[in-house]
Design a protein around this motif. Sequence first.
Motif, PDB file in Angstrom:
ATOM      1  N   ASP A 247       9.503 -20.632 -11.704  1.00 24.06           N
ATOM      2  CA  ASP A 247       8.180 -20.734 -12.324  1.00 24.06           C
ATOM      3  C   ASP A 247       8.222 -20.315 -13.786  1.00 24.06           C
ATOM      4  O   ASP A 247       7.619 -20.963 -14.644  1.00 24.06           O
ATOM      5  CB  ASP A 247       7.172 -19.864 -11.577  1.00 24.06           C
ATOM      6  N   ASP A 248       8.913 -19.222 -14.073  1.00 24.17           N
ATOM      7  CA  ASP A 248       9.013 -18.759 -15.458  1.00 24.17           C
ATOM      8  C   ASP A 248       9.620 -19.832 -16.360  1.00 24.17           C
ATOM      9  O   ASP A 248       9.133 -20.094 -17.462  1.00 24.17           O
ATOM     10  CB  ASP A 248       9.857 -17.482 -15.538  1.00 24.17           C
ATOM     11  N   MET A 249      10.710 -20.444 -15.879  1.00 24.37           N
ATOM     12  CA  MET A 249      11.369 -21.486 -16.663  1.00 24.37           C
ATOM     13  C   MET A 249      10.445 -22.677 -16.873  1.00 24.37           C
ATOM     14  O   MET A 249      10.294 -23.196 -17.987  1.00 24.37           O
ATOM     15  CB  MET A 249      12.647 -21.946 -15.952  1.00 24.37           C
ATOM     16  N   SER A 250       9.818 -23.117 -15.793  1.00 28.89           N
ATOM     17  CA  SER A 250       8.974 -24.307 -15.850  1.00 28.89           C
ATOM     18  C   SER A 250       7.743 -24.086 -16.720  1.00 28.89           C
ATOM     19  O   SER A 250       7.367 -24.943 -17.528  1.00 28.89           O
ATOM     20  CB  SER A 250       8.557 -24.699 -14.427  1.00 28.89           C
ATOM     21  N   GLN A 251       7.101 -22.937 -16.576  1.00 28.88           N
ATOM     22  CA  GLN A 251       5.881 -22.668 -17.325  1.00 28.88           C
ATOM     23  C   GLN A 251       6.151 -22.450 -18.805  1.00 28.88           C
ATOM     24  O   GLN A 251       5.362 -22.878 -19.656  1.00 28.88           O
ATOM     25  CB  GLN A 251       5.160 -21.468 -16.712  1.00 28.88           C
ATOM     26  N   TYR A 252       7.253 -21.774 -19.142  1.00 26.48           N
ATOM     27  CA  TYR A 252       7.588 -21.598 -20.558  1.00 26.48           C
ATOM     28  C   TYR A 252       7.872 -22.951 -21.203  1.00 26.48           C
ATOM     29  O   TYR A 252       7.460 -23.218 -22.336  1.00 26.48           O
ATOM     30  CB  TYR A 252       8.805 -20.679 -20.692  1.00 26.48           C
ATOM     31  N   ASN A 253       8.567 -23.810 -20.474  1.00 24.78           N
ATOM     32  CA  ASN A 253       8.949 -25.107 -21.031  1.00 24.78           C
ATOM     33  C   ASN A 253       7.778 -26.077 -21.073  1.00 24.78           C
ATOM     34  O   ASN A 253       7.722 -26.944 -21.958  1.00 24.78           O
ATOM     35  CB  ASN A 253      10.093 -25.706 -20.210  1.00 24.78           C
ATOM     36  N   GLY A 254       6.837 -25.946 -20.127  1.00 22.99           N
ATOM     37  CA  GLY A 254       5.678 -26.826 -20.082  1.00 22.99           C
ATOM     38  C   GLY A 254       5.703 -27.729 -18.868  1.00 22.99           C
ATOM     39  O   GLY A 254       6.649 -28.495 -18.661  1.00 22.99           O
ATOM     40  N   GLU A 255       4.662 -27.656 -18.031  1.00 23.92           N
ATOM     41  CA  GLU A 255       4.643 -28.378 -16.764  1.00 23.92           C
ATOM     42  C   GLU A 255       3.822 -29.658 -16.839  1.00 23.92           C
ATOM     43  O   GLU A 255       3.028 -29.861 -17.751  1.00 23.92           O
ATOM     44  CB  GLU A 255       4.085 -27.467 -15.664  1.00 23.92           C
ATOM     45  N   GLY A 256       4.016 -30.488 -15.824  1.00 25.59           N
ATOM     46  CA  GLY A 256       3.241 -31.713 -15.709  1.00 25.59           C
ATOM     47  C   GLY A 256       3.519 -32.690 -16.833  1.00 25.59           C
ATOM     48  O   GLY A 256       4.558 -32.651 -17.488  1.00 25.59           O
ATOM     49  N   ASN A 257       2.561 -33.563 -17.069  1.00 24.07           N
ATOM     50  CA  ASN A 257       2.686 -34.571 -18.132  1.00 24.07           C
ATOM     51  C   ASN A 257       1.767 -34.189 -19.288  1.00 24.07           C
ATOM     52  O   ASN A 257       0.931 -34.975 -19.729  1.00 24.07           O
ATOM     53  CB  ASN A 257       2.318 -35.947 -17.572  1.00 24.07           C
ATOM     54  N   LEU A 258       1.907 -32.952 -19.753  1.00 25.18           N
ATOM     55  CA  LEU A 258       1.003 -32.396 -20.756  1.00 25.18           C
ATOM     56  C   LEU A 258       1.780 -31.927 -21.976  1.00 25.18           C
ATOM     57  O   LEU A 258       2.970 -31.623 -21.918  1.00 25.18           O
ATOM     58  CB  LEU A 258       0.215 -31.221 -20.164  1.00 25.18           C
ATOM     59  N   ASP A 298       7.354 -29.826 -11.834  1.00 20.19           N
ATOM     60  CA  ASP A 298       8.387 -29.105 -12.590  1.00 20.19           C
ATOM     61  C   ASP A 298       9.345 -30.109 -13.224  1.00 20.19           C
ATOM     62  O   ASP A 298      10.222 -30.656 -12.566  1.00 20.19           O
ATOM     63  CB  ASP A 298       9.127 -28.161 -11.641  1.00 20.19           C
ATOM     64  N   ARG A 299       9.182 -30.349 -14.526  1.00 19.50           N
ATOM     65  CA  ARG A 299      10.064 -31.286 -15.236  1.00 19.50           C
ATOM     66  C   ARG A 299      11.209 -30.566 -15.941  1.00 19.50           C
ATOM     67  O   ARG A 299      11.921 -31.165 -16.755  1.00 19.50           O
ATOM     68  CB  ARG A 299       9.256 -32.088 -16.254  1.00 19.50           C
ATOM     69  N   THR A 300      11.379 -29.289 -15.645  1.00 20.54           N
ATOM     70  CA  THR A 300      12.407 -28.467 -16.291  1.00 20.54           C
ATOM     71  C   THR A 300      13.629 -28.298 -15.414  1.00 20.54           C
ATOM     72  O   THR A 300      14.760 -28.554 -15.836  1.00 20.54           O
ATOM     73  CB  THR A 300      11.839 -27.080 -16.633  1.00 20.54           C
ATOM     74  N   ASN A 301      13.417 -27.859 -14.177  1.00 18.42           N
ATOM     75  CA  ASN A 301      14.504 -27.432 -13.305  1.00 18.42           C
ATOM     76  C   ASN A 301      15.002 -28.541 -12.387  1.00 18.42           C
ATOM     77  O   ASN A 301      14.291 -29.504 -12.101  1.00 18.42           O
ATOM     78  CB  ASN A 301      14.034 -26.262 -12.431  1.00 18.42           C
ATOM     79  N   GLY A 302      16.217 -28.366 -11.909  1.00 14.44           N
ATOM     80  CA  GLY A 302      16.807 -29.220 -10.894  1.00 14.44           C
ATOM     81  C   GLY A 302      17.934 -28.469 -10.218  1.00 14.44           C
ATOM     82  O   GLY A 302      18.360 -27.415 -10.692  1.00 14.44           O
ATOM     83  N   VAL A 303      18.394 -28.977  -9.072  1.00 14.20           N
ATOM     84  CA  VAL A 303      19.524 -28.352  -8.388  1.00 14.20           C
ATOM     85  C   VAL A 303      20.561 -29.402  -8.012  1.00 14.20           C
ATOM     86  O   VAL A 303      20.228 -30.552  -7.731  1.00 14.20           O
ATOM     87  CB  VAL A 303      19.103 -27.583  -7.109  1.00 14.20           C
ATOM     88  N   ILE A 304      21.822 -28.974  -8.033  1.00 10.03           N
ATOM     89  CA  ILE A 304      22.946 -29.794  -7.600  1.00 10.03           C
ATOM     90  C   ILE A 304      23.333 -29.343  -6.202  1.00 10.03           C
ATOM     91  O   ILE A 304      23.696 -28.185  -5.988  1.00 10.03           O
ATOM     92  CB  ILE A 304      24.152 -29.634  -8.549  1.00 10.03           C
ATOM     93  N   ALA A 305      23.252 -30.239  -5.232  1.00 10.30           N
ATOM     94  CA  ALA A 305      23.530 -29.884  -3.838  1.00 10.30           C
ATOM     95  C   ALA A 305      25.006 -30.112  -3.509  1.00 10.30           C
ATOM     96  O   ALA A 305      25.495 -31.249  -3.578  1.00 10.30           O
ATOM     97  CB  ALA A 305      22.649 -30.707  -2.894  1.00 10.30           C
ATOM     98  N   VAL A 306      25.704 -29.037  -3.155  1.00  6.16           N
ATOM     99  CA  VAL A 306      27.084 -29.106  -2.668  1.00  6.16           C
ATOM    100  C   VAL A 306      27.112 -28.314  -1.356  1.00  6.16           C
ATOM    101  O   VAL A 306      27.506 -27.148  -1.326  1.00  6.16           O
ATOM    102  CB  VAL A 306      28.083 -28.522  -3.681  1.00  6.16           C
TER     103      VAL A 306
END
Length: 458
Positions: A247-258, A298-306
């Motif tokens: 949440d911290d990462m996403s909110q600092y970077n900016g969420e949604g299409n705004l 959340d347009r900031t974060n993602g995960v790589i699944a291994v």
Amino acid sequence: MPDQTGIAAAVEAGALNKQFAPVAANLPRKIGVMGTWDTIGHPEVVENVAVQVLSPDDAGAKFGFGFQLHRLVKRVWDGANGVPVYAIPLDPPPPNGGPAQATGTITFSTPSAVSAGRVYMRINGDEVFFDVANNAQLVDIRAAAIAAINGDKNLPVTVAAGIPAGQIDVTAKDAAAHGDEITITFDWLFGEALPAGVAVVVVALSGGASVWPLDNALDGLGTNDDQNELHITDFVQGNGEDASSLDDMSQYNGEGNLFEGNWAKTVARPFRALNGHVEAGPTGFTNAKALGNGRKLDRTNGVIAVPGSPNPASEIGAVAMGLLARLNNNRAAEHAVGQVLPGILPGQKVDRWTNDYNNRNDALLAGISPTKVVNGAVVLQNVATFYHPDDVQVESNGYRSQVSISKLQNILWNIILNFSRDKWKGKHDRPRKSQRSERGRRRPGRARPGVRRARVAL
């Protein structure tokens, strides 16, 4: 052609093949790494301040070898290959209920006479091999293991002799919750086996306490129009799937299409971030999709699944982020499909939900980045963000993939770069009255001086 110093009259004609179309500059990428560090051994460190590190050893010397910040930088370096890296030491939580080190054990036994051979051990996927001799005793095997582990400063643990004779007590270097994720494995790859007469039991590390917060470190990058002032393009953080950290990462970077956070018009310096996901089997598949579907804006974060990998999730994300940064530093639109994640070990076949196309497709639709195992190597497929709102079709989703974020980062940077040039300096909006002349209204087709703006449609 006459000499250029000639002064005699002449009529000349010629053609020169030259580029007329403007070429966009490529945004120089920078990687930010946030993590825990050796607070006792390095009291000189200033928390929440980004420091450029020139190598993994430089990070280890500054923040403590084997501590999370050093290990994440080391993993980033495996993929980045020269992209500038900035380390950001987090501030610890309050002492009351704060950090605690995870602990576990490795216990060797000798149910029969020992034959000479090699012990294949890995800690967080890092090789820790040692040899035993014929008829070796427990104290000899334990001593060899302790020497091998403590002799590698890059490992995230320290060890000491325990009780009984074959036991080794293991302690995480970091005092933090992620110490519980440290893995200790034996005979992971095909052909590896304990020497005859040697057995081992591992009690996984546990008891690590506290997640070190990211909010102060993010604010340290700048606030309001000065957000992300260093223009870091790619981020890694060591708290994994911790909801408050995402949440911290996403909110600092900016969420949604705004136009918010780093996506604000007066900032235009968005970053992207990656972590990993290693939970195995059908449960891991279900939980991965639940994670992505819970973060649709959340347009900031993602995960790589291994699935099932012995490498910790955050270090998988670090390798992948370094690799993407290197690719997009050279070409903004370069995708990562088919790229090998160096140093990342696959899970056992039975654990891999990623070996099925339908699973990979379903995961991607949920904002999860699947991988494949090809010739024993972990290979990237589509690398996504979590962003997939219900009201946005897949083909219209400009924030869905990490490479799309790279393209948008470059577009925004080039717009700012262009309109910051000298030719645009001194251009200001005029009051409406000044747009009329004594001879009447401004003639159609003439450009009105003003602040230059550009908009990117997704």
